[in-house]
Design an enzyme around this catalytic site. Structure first.
Site, PDB file in Angstrom:
ATOM      1  N   ASN A 114      70.018  94.696  25.830  1.00  0.00           N
ATOM      2  CA  ASN A 114      71.088  94.426  25.371  1.00  0.00           C
ATOM      3  C   ASN A 114      70.502  93.051  24.952  1.00  0.00           C
ATOM      4  O   ASN A 114      70.367  92.175  26.043  1.00  0.00           O
ATOM      5  CB  ASN A 114      71.588  94.547  26.949  1.00  0.00           C
ATOM      6  CG  ASN A 114      72.935  93.952  26.868  1.00  0.00           C
ATOM      7  OD1 ASN A 114      73.940  93.007  25.375  1.00  0.00           O
ATOM      8  ND2 ASN A 114      74.268  93.821  27.451  1.00  0.00           N
ATOM      9  N   VAL A 161      69.229  91.644  31.084  1.00  0.00           N
ATOM     10  CA  VAL A 161      68.966  92.878  30.683  1.00  0.00           C
ATOM     11  C   VAL A 161      67.963  92.922  30.516  1.00  0.00           C
ATOM     12  O   VAL A 161      67.600  92.695  28.790  1.00  0.00           O
ATOM     13  CB  VAL A 161      70.157  93.662  30.427  1.00  0.00           C
ATOM     14  CG1 VAL A 161      69.669  94.716  29.361  1.00  0.00           C
ATOM     15  CG2 VAL A 161      70.983  93.681  31.020  1.00  0.00           C
ATOM     16  N   SER A 202      43.631  93.422  15.966  1.00  0.00           N
ATOM     17  CA  SER A 202      44.085  94.825  14.605  1.00  0.00           C
ATOM     18  C   SER A 202      44.021  96.277  15.279  1.00  0.00           C
ATOM     19  O   SER A 202      44.676  96.876  14.456  1.00  0.00           O
ATOM     20  CB  SER A 202      43.664  93.982  13.616  1.00  0.00           C
ATOM     21  OG  SER A 202      42.683  93.784  13.340  1.00  0.00           O
TER      22      SER A 202
END
Ligand SMILES: *[C@@H]1O[C@H](CO)[C@@H](O)[C@H](O)[C@H]1NC(C)=O
Ligand SMILES: *[C@@H]1O[C@H](CO)[C@@H](O)[C@H](O)[C@H]1NC(C)=O
Ligand SMILES: *[C@@H]1O[C@H](CO)[C@@H](O)[C@H](O)[C@H]1NC(C)=O
Ligand SMILES: *[C@@H]1O[C@H](CO)[C@@H](O)[C@H](O)[C@H]1NC(C)=O
Ligand SMILES: *[C@@H]1O[C@H](CO)[C@@H](O)[C@H](O)[C@H]1NC(C)=O
Ligand SMILES: *[C@@H]1O[C@H](CO)[C@@H](O)[C@H](O)[C@H]1NC(C)=O
Ligand SMILES: *[C@@H]1O[C@H](CO)[C@@H](O)[C@H](O)[C@H]1NC(C)=O
Length: 593
Positions: free
Chosen positions: A225, A231, A281
């Site tokens: 959210n 949240v 990476s």
């Protein structure tokens, strides 16, 4: 177009050059990533990342050689003209990008065709188009064996041919190119990258809108959210998530049978914890599909994944070790620490953070680590995997040894990072330090094999590729990707010293909020395991860049790490949640994947 764009363009070195660079743009982002493992500055206090101009030049050259090679080989394989080969290539490319491809083929096609028809190889073509340049006092870089007359003679000849060609004068300005709807967006992005001196790695699709907020960039897809900052995954649930899913694990509401909140029933005392990857990476799971440059199997299907791959910066996090969750479509299979931890305890659903970036090393992690989000008081503990497996010894500098992290610097960097973690991680967290890889594996298993570009004519080995990248100073690792055995040994020696520093830290340092473990990078066991399954060691390396671990290596590595933790440090993984089946029955896949 906005006026600033034209002044921007003129600031770049001649708009023709800029435009030529566009030819390689289809391949450019991938090359930038493939060939540069260290876009971030080296050191403890990194300034905003910037791309050395030499690097950009090197990548342009690699991009050009690649594209011209593919065209040349397509013509050869289909016994067609070069022009037809270009059209074929443009046809393979997804529609969204086709217009662009045709424009370039129309403009640059004739020169390239003329040169290729006179048996000039891709090196000669790119040097004569000035997309590859020889720096004063430096060697002429080339991927293919030089032509019989010699490389410089061939280039001179090619330049004469181009000069007499009148098409070259029919050049369209850069800004007029930006008028194509398809290109306008691209122009905007390049403009943004240049104006803000960003590394060209960030030259990319969707993320651009959020780039300036580092948080949005690193946190993409994390929150369930976005509008409510309280949240997020990993927090301890707010009032047992009776009304809504405050920790994003898909478990919320009240069981109508007994009036108890599901979160309390299923997750209370479940040792819920998240996974955080701090890495390089290899963690980013970089992959370039070899189908993009294997003409014998090339078809529209080969490029179907092109738009998606570009949006994701050519990383495939959905298949990666730590955050993977989809079945791999790039060979191998998917396995990940996150998936296993979630399978063990479904309350951990969605609790992962990935703070890995190409070029991550012990030094620049100190900068990246600041984007870790964990509230010491409100959140669940986390398992942090600290895995900078190569960048402390890998760089593309000519004097590569001098640019490696020293054991003393390593100690200081890592201890600093751990202190920071201690100030951020909730009590009860765990940190696993992973040692550096022994990159001699790369040369030993690949140097005399053919690169995907060299398979048709048996003319490009990995050894040649490595030398080419090294010459352009865009090698992801000059110390290991080199024919010089002494240098390879010295690089491994340093890597071992740095691993020992990590081992010693894990043995001797104590922290208030987490315990700490060390493990060697499991390359030997991975190779062993793969051999038992009937595989070959070279399959553990990404075929196109000849450097990163492949999907297979990633999946195998995960299972080895997991087994080790299970046997030696079971407390790290937490206990198995007896309610997993019930959670699945009620909340299905829990959403968010
Ligand atoms: C290639 O095409 C040309 C002209 O179409 C033809 O003369 C030649 O024999 C073909 N070569 C092969 C190997 O098919
Ligand atoms: C944000 O989420 C918290 C926790 O679930 C909740 O208590 C609060 O009411 C929410 N705020 C808004 C504005 O929705
Ligand atoms: C981690 O994040 C980086 C940067 O956002 C991304 O490129 C990479 O694919 C991610 N890696 C994983 C394992 O999710
Ligand atoms: C992945 O493959 C396995 C077996 O091949 C299958 O059971 C599973 O449903 C697949 N998962 C996804 C997300 O497609
Ligand atoms: C962390 O938890 C352990 C045991 O769970 C406890 O002994 C220790 O004092 C705690 N540390 C801090 C800093 O609260
Ligand atoms: C490099 O190391 C290997 C293994 O330790 C050793 O066998 C070899 O002789 C070394 N080569 C050089 C040139 O130092
Ligand atoms: C190999 O590398 C070592 C260490 O950098 C250097 O001293 C030596 O001159 C190199 N050998 C060759 C043949 O380039």
């Amino acid at each position: 177009m906005q006026p600033s764009w034209s002044s921007q363009a003129s600031r770049m070195r001649g708009s023709r050059q800029t435009f030529l660079n566009f030819f390689c743009i289809l391949w450019l982002p991938l090359l930038l990533k493939a060939a540069s493992s260290s876009p971030l500055p080296h050191g403890n206090d990194p300034p905003p990342p910037s791309l050395p101009s030499g690097l950009y030049k090197g990548h342009t050259c690699v991009g050009c050689v690649l594209v011209v090679s593919v065209i040349e080989q397509l013509a050869q394989w289909h016994n067609s003209t070069v022009k037809a080969a270009m059209e074929r290539l443009c046809n393979y490319i997804p529609e969204k990008l086709q217009g662009f491809c045709y424009v370039l083929a129309e403009l640059y096609g004739p020169h390239i065709a003329e040169l290729i028809d006179r048996e000039m190889n891709a090196d000669v073509v790119c040097h004569s188009l000035k997309l590859c340049k020889q720096d004063p006092g430096q060697p002429l870089c080339h991927l293919y064996p030089p032509p019989k007359v010699g490389l410089s003679t061939a280039i001179r000849k090619a330049k004469r041919i181009i000069k007499t060609s009148k098409d070259l004068k029919s050049f369209m300005g850069f800004s007029s190119l930006c008028a194509f709807p398809l290109l306008a967006n691209l122009c905007e992005k390049i403009k943004y990258v240049i104006r803000n001196k960003l590394p060209f790695e960030d030259f990319d699709g969707d993320k651009f809108s959020t780039f300036p907020t580092l948080r949005g960039y690193h946190w993409r897809g994390r929150d369930c959210n976005d509008k409510n900052t309280t949240v997020y995954p990993g927090r301890r649930p707010d009032n047992w998530d009776v009304k809504s899913d405050s920790n994003c694990n898909g478990i919320w509401g009240v069981d109508p049978k007994d009036g108890l909140p599901y979160e309390e029933k299923f997750c209370k005392g479940a040792d819920s914890q998240g996974v955080v990857l701090l890495g390089d990476s290899a963690g980013a799971h970089f992959h370039i599909p070899p189908e993009w440059m294997t003409v014998t199997q090339m078809s529209a299907k080969s490029f179907a994944n092109l738009p998606m791959a570009f949006t994701d910066e050519l990383d495939w996090p959905q298949f990666s070790e730590i955050t993977g969750f989809l079945n791999s479509t790039i060979g191998g299979w998917t396995d990940s620490l996150y998936l296993r931890l979630r399978r063990r305890n479904r309350c951990n659903h969605r609790d992962l953070q990935n703070i890995s970036q190409n070029g991550g090393s012990s030094g620049n992690l100190l900068y990246l680590i600041k984007s870790l989000a964990r509230n010491q008081l409100l959140d669940n503990p986390a398992i942090v995997i600290y895995a900078t497996i190569g960048n402390d010894v890998c760089n593309g500098n000519r004097d590569t040894l001098a640019h490696m992290t020293t054991p003393k610097e390593m100690l200081s960097n890592v201890v600093q990072a751990l202190r920071y973690l201690d100030s951020r991680l909730p009590n009860g967290s765990h940190v696993i330090l992973t040692g550096l890889v022994d990159g001699r594996f790369l040369w030993d298993n690949l140097h005399d094999r053919y690169h995907p570009l060299g398979q048709l004519n048996r003319d490009v080995t990995y050894s040649q590729l490595y030398s080419f990248l090294d010459c352009l100073q865009v090698s992801p690792c000059s110390g290991w990707l080199t024919p010089n055995e002494t240098l390879r040994n010295l690089t491994s020696e340093r890597a071992l010293q740095l691993s020992n520093v990590l081992k010693e830290i894990a043995r001797s340092e104590k922290f208030a909020n987490f315990d700490i473990f060390y493990m060697d990078f499991p390359l030997r066991q991975t190779a062993e395991e793969w051999r038992k399954m009937g595989g070959e060691p070279w399959q553990l390396i990404e075929p196109v860049d000849g450097f990163h671990p492949s999907q297979i290596a990633a999946a195998l590595g995960t299972s080895i790490t997991w087994q080790k933790a299970l046997h030696e440090w079971p407390q790290v993984l937490g206990k198995e949640n007896p309610f997993n089946d019930q959670i699945e029955a009620i909340f299905k896949d829990q959403g968010g994947h």
